[in-house]
Motif scaffolding. Structure first.
Motif, mmCIF file in Angstrom:
data_model
loop_
_atom_site.group_PDB
_atom_site.id
_atom_site.type_symbol
_atom_site.label_atom_id
_atom_site.label_comp_id
_atom_site.label_asym_id
_atom_site.label_seq_id
_atom_site.Cartn_x
_atom_site.Cartn_y
_atom_site.Cartn_z
ATOM 1 N N PRO A 1 10.666 12.649 24.186
ATOM 2 C CA PRO A 1 10.041 12.345 22.886
ATOM 3 C C PRO A 1 10.781 12.997 21.723
ATOM 4 O O PRO A 1 10.906 12.395 20.646
ATOM 5 N N MET A 2 11.279 14.204 21.917
ATOM 6 C CA MET A 2 12.049 14.877 20.877
ATOM 7 C C MET A 2 13.323 14.100 20.569
ATOM 8 O O MET A 2 13.695 13.925 19.398
ATOM 9 N N ALA A 3 14.002 13.609 21.596
ATOM 10 C CA ALA A 3 15.230 12.845 21.395
ATOM 11 C C ALA A 3 14.957 11.562 20.634
ATOM 12 O O ALA A 3 15.728 11.178 19.737
ATOM 13 N N GLU A 4 13.866 10.901 20.953
ATOM 14 C CA GLU A 4 13.510 9.668 20.233
ATOM 15 C C GLU A 4 13.253 9.958 18.757
ATOM 16 O O GLU A 4 13.666 9.191 17.877
ATOM 17 N N ASP B 1 21.124 7.598 25.130
ATOM 18 C CA ASP B 1 20.220 6.583 25.655
ATOM 19 C C ASP B 1 19.146 6.238 24.627
ATOM 20 O O ASP B 1 18.832 5.055 24.416
ATOM 21 N N ALA B 2 18.590 7.258 23.979
ATOM 22 C CA ALA B 2 17.561 7.018 22.968
ATOM 23 C C ALA B 2 18.120 6.209 21.798
ATOM 24 O O ALA B 2 17.458 5.310 21.266
ATOM 25 N N ALA B 3 19.360 6.519 21.413
ATOM 26 C CA ALA B 3 19.991 5.770 20.319
ATOM 27 C C ALA B 3 20.223 4.315 20.718
ATOM 28 O O ALA B 3 19.982 3.390 19.922
ATOM 29 N N ALA B 4 20.694 4.092 21.937
ATOM 30 C CA ALA B 4 20.941 2.735 22.399
ATOM 31 C C ALA B 4 19.652 1.925 22.436
ATOM 32 O O ALA B 4 19.614 0.762 22.030
#
Length: 218
Positions: A98-101, A129-132
Protein backbone atom coordinates in the motif's frame (compact mmCIF):
# COMPACT_ATOMS: atom_id res chain seq x y z
CA UNK A 1 -13.49 -13.37 15.80
CA UNK A 2 -11.28 -12.21 12.93
CA UNK A 3 -7.54 -12.61 13.45
CA UNK A 4 -4.65 -10.86 11.68
CA UNK A 5 -1.38 -12.78 11.69
CA UNK A 6 1.94 -10.98 11.41
CA UNK A 7 5.31 -12.39 10.37
CA UNK A 8 8.15 -10.22 11.73
CA UNK A 9 11.92 -10.38 11.78
CA UNK A 10 12.31 -8.25 14.93
CA UNK A 11 10.52 -8.30 18.29
CA UNK A 12 10.16 -4.51 18.21
CA UNK A 13 7.49 -4.76 15.52
CA UNK A 14 5.04 -6.70 17.67
CA UNK A 15 4.02 -3.70 19.78
CA UNK A 16 3.75 -1.42 16.74
CA UNK A 17 1.42 -3.67 14.80
CA UNK A 18 -0.58 -4.77 17.84
CA UNK A 19 -1.24 -1.13 18.71
CA UNK A 20 -2.45 -0.44 15.17
CA UNK A 21 -4.69 -3.52 15.18
CA UNK A 22 -6.19 -2.42 18.51
CA UNK A 23 -6.83 1.05 17.12
CA UNK A 24 -8.17 0.10 13.70
CA UNK A 25 -9.93 -3.19 14.51
CA UNK A 26 -10.55 -3.21 18.28
CA UNK A 27 -12.80 -6.27 18.21
CA UNK A 28 -10.27 -8.43 16.35
CA UNK A 29 -7.27 -10.46 17.48
CA UNK A 30 -3.64 -10.52 16.37
CA UNK A 31 -1.05 -13.29 16.19
CA UNK A 32 2.68 -12.70 15.84
CA UNK A 33 5.58 -14.89 14.75
CA UNK A 34 9.05 -13.37 15.07
CA UNK A 35 12.04 -14.96 13.34
CA UNK A 36 15.14 -12.74 13.05
CA UNK A 37 17.02 -15.55 11.29
CA UNK A 38 14.87 -15.03 8.19
CA UNK A 39 16.20 -11.50 7.67
CA UNK A 40 19.72 -12.65 8.51
CA UNK A 41 19.46 -15.23 5.74
CA UNK A 42 18.08 -12.72 3.24
CA UNK A 43 20.87 -10.28 4.03
CA UNK A 44 23.47 -12.99 3.60
CA UNK A 45 22.28 -14.81 0.47
CA UNK A 46 18.96 -13.41 -0.72
CA UNK A 47 15.82 -15.53 -1.00
CA UNK A 48 17.25 -18.99 -1.60
CA UNK A 49 15.11 -22.11 -1.95
CA UNK A 50 16.03 -23.07 1.60
CA UNK A 51 15.07 -19.66 2.99
CA UNK A 52 11.82 -19.67 0.99
CA UNK A 53 10.92 -22.95 2.65
CA UNK A 54 11.55 -21.48 6.09
CA UNK A 55 9.40 -18.43 5.28
CA UNK A 56 6.63 -20.73 4.08
CA UNK A 57 6.83 -22.75 7.32
CA UNK A 58 6.36 -19.60 9.38
CA UNK A 59 3.42 -18.48 7.26
CA UNK A 60 1.82 -21.91 7.64
CA UNK A 61 2.33 -21.63 11.39
CA UNK A 62 0.26 -18.45 11.44
CA UNK A 63 -2.44 -19.95 9.23
CA UNK A 64 -2.59 -23.10 11.37
CA UNK A 65 -3.00 -20.96 14.49
CA UNK A 66 -6.10 -19.33 13.01
CA UNK A 67 -5.00 -16.23 11.11
CA UNK A 68 -7.67 -15.05 8.66
CA UNK A 69 -5.17 -12.79 6.87
CA UNK A 70 -1.38 -12.60 7.20
CA UNK A 71 0.91 -9.59 6.87
CA UNK A 72 4.63 -10.05 6.25
CA UNK A 73 6.19 -6.94 7.76
CA UNK A 74 9.73 -7.52 6.51
CA UNK A 75 10.47 -5.66 3.27
CA UNK A 76 13.20 -8.13 2.34
CA UNK A 77 10.83 -11.12 2.52
CA UNK A 78 7.55 -9.58 1.38
CA UNK A 79 7.92 -10.28 -2.33
CA UNK A 80 8.05 -14.02 -1.68
CA UNK A 81 5.45 -13.98 1.07
CA UNK A 82 2.71 -12.31 -0.96
CA UNK A 83 2.87 -15.13 -3.53
CA UNK A 84 1.80 -17.72 -0.95
CA UNK A 85 -1.92 -16.91 -0.71
CA UNK A 86 -3.08 -19.84 -2.86
CA UNK A 87 -0.92 -22.31 -0.95
CA UNK A 88 -2.04 -21.16 2.50
CA UNK A 89 -5.70 -20.59 1.75
CA UNK A 90 -5.71 -17.16 3.43
CA UNK A 91 -4.59 -13.80 2.00
CA UNK A 92 -0.90 -13.05 2.51
CA UNK A 93 0.04 -9.40 2.19
CA UNK A 94 3.37 -7.62 2.07
CA UNK A 95 3.28 -4.66 4.42
CA UNK A 96 4.88 -2.22 2.00
CA UNK A 97 2.59 -2.64 -1.03
CA UNK A 98 0.00 0.00 0.00
CA UNK A 99 2.86 2.40 0.72
CA UNK A 100 4.36 1.73 -2.72
CA UNK A 101 1.02 2.40 -4.41
CA UNK A 102 0.74 5.70 -2.55
CA UNK A 103 4.31 6.65 -3.51
CA UNK A 104 3.68 6.06 -7.21
CA UNK A 105 0.56 8.20 -7.00
CA UNK A 106 2.47 11.00 -5.21
CA UNK A 107 5.11 11.72 -7.84
CA UNK A 108 7.74 10.58 -10.32
CA UNK A 109 10.99 10.96 -8.34
CA UNK A 110 10.78 8.61 -5.38
CA UNK A 111 13.46 8.45 -2.70
CA UNK A 112 13.80 4.97 -1.18
CA UNK A 113 15.33 5.10 2.29
CA UNK A 114 16.69 1.74 3.48
CA UNK A 115 18.91 0.69 6.36
CA UNK A 116 19.33 -2.89 5.11
CA UNK A 117 20.63 -3.49 1.60
CA UNK A 118 18.55 -6.64 1.16
CA UNK A 119 15.48 -4.38 1.22
CA UNK A 120 16.50 -2.33 -1.81
CA UNK A 121 16.02 -4.94 -4.53
CA UNK A 122 12.56 -6.06 -3.37
CA UNK A 123 11.46 -2.45 -2.83
CA UNK A 124 12.68 -1.38 -6.30
CA UNK A 125 10.78 -4.28 -7.83
CA UNK A 126 7.66 -3.46 -5.83
CA UNK A 127 7.69 0.21 -6.83
CA UNK A 128 8.28 -0.76 -10.45
CA UNK A 129 5.32 -3.14 -10.31
CA UNK A 130 3.11 -0.51 -8.66
CA UNK A 131 4.10 2.03 -11.31
CA UNK A 132 3.37 -0.40 -14.14
CA UNK A 133 -0.04 -1.22 -12.71
CA UNK A 134 -0.82 2.48 -12.39
CA UNK A 135 0.51 3.30 -15.87
CA UNK A 136 3.09 5.71 -14.50
CA UNK A 137 6.78 6.35 -15.05
CA UNK A 138 8.92 6.70 -11.93
CA UNK A 139 12.55 7.36 -11.12
CA UNK A 140 13.89 5.72 -7.97
CA UNK A 141 16.63 7.35 -5.92
CA UNK A 142 18.26 5.04 -3.37
CA UNK A 143 19.03 6.56 0.02
CA UNK A 144 21.17 4.02 1.84
CA UNK A 145 21.72 4.21 5.59
CA UNK A 146 23.23 0.83 6.51
CA UNK A 147 25.14 2.10 9.52
CA UNK A 148 21.86 2.92 11.26
CA UNK A 149 20.72 -0.70 11.48
CA UNK A 150 23.26 -1.48 14.18
CA UNK A 151 21.45 1.05 16.36
CA UNK A 152 18.15 -0.73 15.74
CA UNK A 153 19.67 -4.09 16.58
CA UNK A 154 21.08 -2.61 19.79
CA UNK A 155 17.65 -1.34 20.79
CA UNK A 156 18.53 2.34 20.47
CA UNK A 157 15.41 3.16 18.50
CA UNK A 158 15.60 6.91 19.11
CA UNK A 159 19.09 7.22 17.65
CA UNK A 160 18.07 4.92 14.81
CA UNK A 161 15.13 7.15 13.88
CA UNK A 162 17.27 10.26 14.12
CA UNK A 163 19.94 8.85 11.79
CA UNK A 164 17.35 7.70 9.26
CA UNK A 165 15.68 11.12 9.37
CA UNK A 166 19.00 12.90 8.90
CA UNK A 167 19.85 10.85 5.82
CA UNK A 168 16.35 11.22 4.39
CA UNK A 169 16.35 14.99 4.93
CA UNK A 170 19.66 15.36 3.10
CA UNK A 171 18.28 13.46 0.11
CA UNK A 172 14.90 15.22 -0.02
CA UNK A 173 15.70 18.18 -2.33
CA UNK A 174 14.56 17.35 -5.85
CA UNK A 175 12.38 14.42 -4.81
CA UNK A 176 8.59 14.22 -5.07
CA UNK A 177 8.13 11.73 -2.24
CA UNK A 178 10.20 9.82 0.30
CA UNK A 179 9.53 6.17 1.13
CA UNK A 180 10.85 4.77 4.41
CA UNK A 181 11.21 1.27 3.05
CA UNK A 182 11.17 -0.69 6.33
CA UNK A 183 8.57 -0.62 9.12
CA UNK A 184 11.41 -0.07 11.58
CA UNK A 185 12.03 3.36 10.03
CA UNK A 186 8.47 4.62 10.57
CA UNK A 187 9.38 6.57 13.76
CA UNK A 188 11.62 8.78 11.60
CA UNK A 189 8.60 10.17 9.73
CA UNK A 190 7.48 12.60 12.48
CA UNK A 191 11.01 14.04 12.47
CA UNK A 192 10.49 14.94 8.80
CA UNK A 193 7.01 16.46 9.07
CA UNK A 194 8.29 19.89 8.06
CA UNK A 195 9.45 18.69 4.63
CA UNK A 196 7.39 19.95 1.68
CA UNK A 197 7.01 16.42 0.28
CA UNK A 198 5.17 13.33 1.57
CA UNK A 199 7.13 10.93 3.76
CA UNK A 200 5.48 7.52 3.55
CA UNK A 201 5.67 4.57 5.95
CA UNK A 202 4.10 1.13 5.84
CA UNK A 203 2.67 -0.01 9.20
CA UNK A 204 -0.68 1.82 9.31
CA UNK A 205 -1.57 1.29 5.66
CA UNK A 206 -0.56 -2.38 5.95
CA UNK A 207 -2.98 -3.00 8.80
CA UNK A 208 -5.71 -1.07 6.99
CA UNK A 209 -5.20 -3.22 3.89
CA UNK A 210 -5.28 -6.41 5.99
CA UNK A 211 -8.59 -5.34 7.51
CA UNK A 212 -10.01 -4.67 4.06
CA UNK A 213 -8.86 -8.10 2.85
CA UNK A 214 -10.28 -9.95 5.84
CA UNK A 215 -13.63 -8.17 6.01
CA UNK A 216 -15.30 -5.16 7.61
CA UNK A 217 -14.72 -4.27 11.25
CA UNK A 218 -18.01 -4.84 13.06
Amino acid sequence: MTTIGFLHTADAHVATFRRLREELAPGWQDLHVVDPALLAGARREGITAELAGRIDARLHELADRGADVIVCTCSSLGGHAELRTADLGVPVLRADRPMAEAAVAAGRRIGVVATVDSTLGPTRALLGDAAARAGRQVELVEVRCPEAFALFEAGDFTAYAQMVAQRARAAAPGLDVLVLAQPSAAPAAPLLSDLPIPVLTSPRTAVSRAIAEAGPVL
